[in-house]
Design a protein around this motif. Structure first.
Motif, PDB file in Angstrom:
ATOM      1  N   THR A  29      13.480  20.052  43.986  1.00 57.30           N
ATOM      2  CA  THR A  29      12.863  19.643  43.211  1.00 57.30           C
ATOM      3  C   THR A  29      13.217  17.917  42.663  1.00 57.30           C
ATOM      4  O   THR A  29      14.312  17.873  42.794  1.00 57.30           O
ATOM      5  CB  THR A  29      13.240  20.567  41.766  1.00 57.30           C
ATOM      6  N   VAL A  30      12.185  17.340  41.923  1.00 56.13           N
ATOM      7  CA  VAL A  30      12.363  16.041  41.684  1.00 56.13           C
ATOM      8  C   VAL A  30      12.137  15.954  40.346  1.00 56.13           C
ATOM      9  O   VAL A  30      10.792  16.371  40.116  1.00 56.13           O
ATOM     10  CB  VAL A  30      11.884  14.995  42.553  1.00 56.13           C
ATOM     11  N   ARG A  31      12.745  15.380  39.294  1.00 57.32           N
ATOM     12  CA  ARG A  31      12.446  15.084  37.930  1.00 57.32           C
ATOM     13  C   ARG A  31      12.364  13.567  37.905  1.00 57.32           C
ATOM     14  O   ARG A  31      13.227  13.076  37.836  1.00 57.32           O
ATOM     15  CB  ARG A  31      13.157  15.622  36.914  1.00 57.32           C
ATOM     16  N   ASP A  32      11.285  12.980  37.351  1.00 57.87           N
ATOM     17  CA  ASP A  32      11.172  11.506  37.159  1.00 57.87           C
ATOM     18  C   ASP A  32       9.988  11.239  36.433  1.00 57.87           C
ATOM     19  O   ASP A  32       8.846  12.041  36.367  1.00 57.87           O
ATOM     20  CB  ASP A  32      10.650  10.703  38.753  1.00 57.87           C
ATOM     21  N   ALA A  36       7.845  16.966  36.759  1.00 60.79           N
ATOM     22  CA  ALA A  36       8.694  17.812  37.978  1.00 60.79           C
ATOM     23  C   ALA A  36       7.891  17.871  39.401  1.00 60.79           C
ATOM     24  O   ALA A  36       6.653  18.098  38.904  1.00 60.79           O
ATOM     25  CB  ALA A  36       9.198  19.005  37.397  1.00 60.79           C
ATOM     26  N   THR A  69      27.470  17.455  41.245  1.00 62.93           N
ATOM     27  CA  THR A  69      26.343  16.693  41.053  1.00 62.93           C
ATOM     28  C   THR A  69      26.886  15.163  41.432  1.00 62.93           C
ATOM     29  O   THR A  69      27.866  14.755  41.112  1.00 62.93           O
ATOM     30  CB  THR A  69      25.883  16.695  39.532  1.00 62.93           C
ATOM     31  N   ALA A 100      18.011  19.189  44.541  1.00 59.15           N
ATOM     32  CA  ALA A 100      17.596  18.674  43.234  1.00 59.15           C
ATOM     33  C   ALA A 100      17.972  17.399  43.033  1.00 59.15           C
ATOM     34  O   ALA A 100      18.862  16.719  43.192  1.00 59.15           O
ATOM     35  CB  ALA A 100      18.099  19.466  41.951  1.00 59.15           C
ATOM     36  N   LEU A 101      16.671  16.360  42.237  1.00 64.25           N
ATOM     37  CA  LEU A 101      17.220  14.980  42.009  1.00 64.25           C
ATOM     38  C   LEU A 101      16.623  14.937  40.647  1.00 64.25           C
ATOM     39  O   LEU A 101      15.308  15.083  40.331  1.00 64.25           O
ATOM     40  CB  LEU A 101      16.601  14.125  42.876  1.00 64.25           C
ATOM     41  N   GLU A 102      17.191  14.201  39.666  1.00 65.82           N
ATOM     42  CA  GLU A 102      16.854  13.702  38.391  1.00 65.82           C
ATOM     43  C   GLU A 102      17.114  12.253  38.266  1.00 65.82           C
ATOM     44  O   GLU A 102      18.167  11.681  38.396  1.00 65.82           O
ATOM     45  CB  GLU A 102      17.395  14.486  37.213  1.00 65.82           C
ATOM     46  N   ILE A 103      15.997  11.678  38.045  1.00 61.02           N
ATOM     47  CA  ILE A 103      16.154  10.277  37.867  1.00 61.02           C
ATOM     48  C   ILE A 103      15.902   9.788  36.312  1.00 61.02           C
ATOM     49  O   ILE A 103      14.844  10.247  35.763  1.00 61.02           O
ATOM     50  CB  ILE A 103      14.890   9.297  38.803  1.00 61.02           C
ATOM     51  N   GLY A 104      16.588   8.841  35.762  1.00 67.85           N
ATOM     52  CA  GLY A 104      16.531   8.716  34.218  1.00 67.85           C
ATOM     53  C   GLY A 104      17.129   7.433  34.137  1.00 67.85           C
ATOM     54  O   GLY A 104      17.904   6.649  34.994  1.00 67.85           O
TER      55      GLY A 104
END
Length: 105
Positions: A29-32, A36, A69, A100-104
Motif C-alpha cells: 500500500t502507498v499513502r500520498d 491510499a 519503519t 507499505a509506504l507513507e509520504i508526507g
C-alpha cells in the motif's frame, strides 16, 4: 539503506523514472496526498500519474530506523507549488520488499 528503499529512490531520481515494481510486495500500500493505493497495479498507476503531473525527482538526504519503519527525508523537486520540498518517506518492509509506504510533509 535497505535494497528495496534504494531501488525506490534510484527509480525516483529522475522525472521519467520507471516504476520499480520488484521493490514492492504484490499487496503493498502507498499513502500520498491523502489517498491510499493498494496493490502493484494501483501503485504503478499512482506512480505514473504523479510523474506525469509533477515531473518530480527525489533525492534522499537523511535516513533513520524507528520501530521497524525506515524513514527517509528526501528533497523532492518538480512542477508543484513550494518546489523543492522536503518530504518524509516512511517505508515498512516485509520479506525484502516494500509492504507499505507513507509520504508526507
Amino acid at each position: 539503506m535497505p535494497a528495496p528503499v534504494q531501488a525506490f529512490f534510484d527509480a525516483d531520481r529522475t522525472a521519467e523514472g520507471a516504476f520499480p515494481a520488484d521493490a514492492f510486495a504484490p499487496d503493498a500500500t502507498v499513502r500520498d496526498e491523502g489517498k491510499a493505493h493498494a496493490g502493484r497495479d494501483a501503485i504503478a498507476a499512482w506512480w505514473q500519474a504523479a510523474k506525469a503531473a509533477y515531473g518530480h525527482s527525489s533525492k534522499p538526504c537523511e535516513i533513520a530506523e524507528e520501530g521497524g519503519t525506515t524513514i527517509v527525508l528526501g528533497r523532492v523537486t518538480g512542477r508543484f507549488p513550494g518546489s523543492p520540498a522536503m518530504l518524509s518517506f516512511a517505508f515498512r518492509l516485509h520479506d525484502g520488499r516494500i509492504a507499505a509506504l507513507e509520504i508526507g510533509a
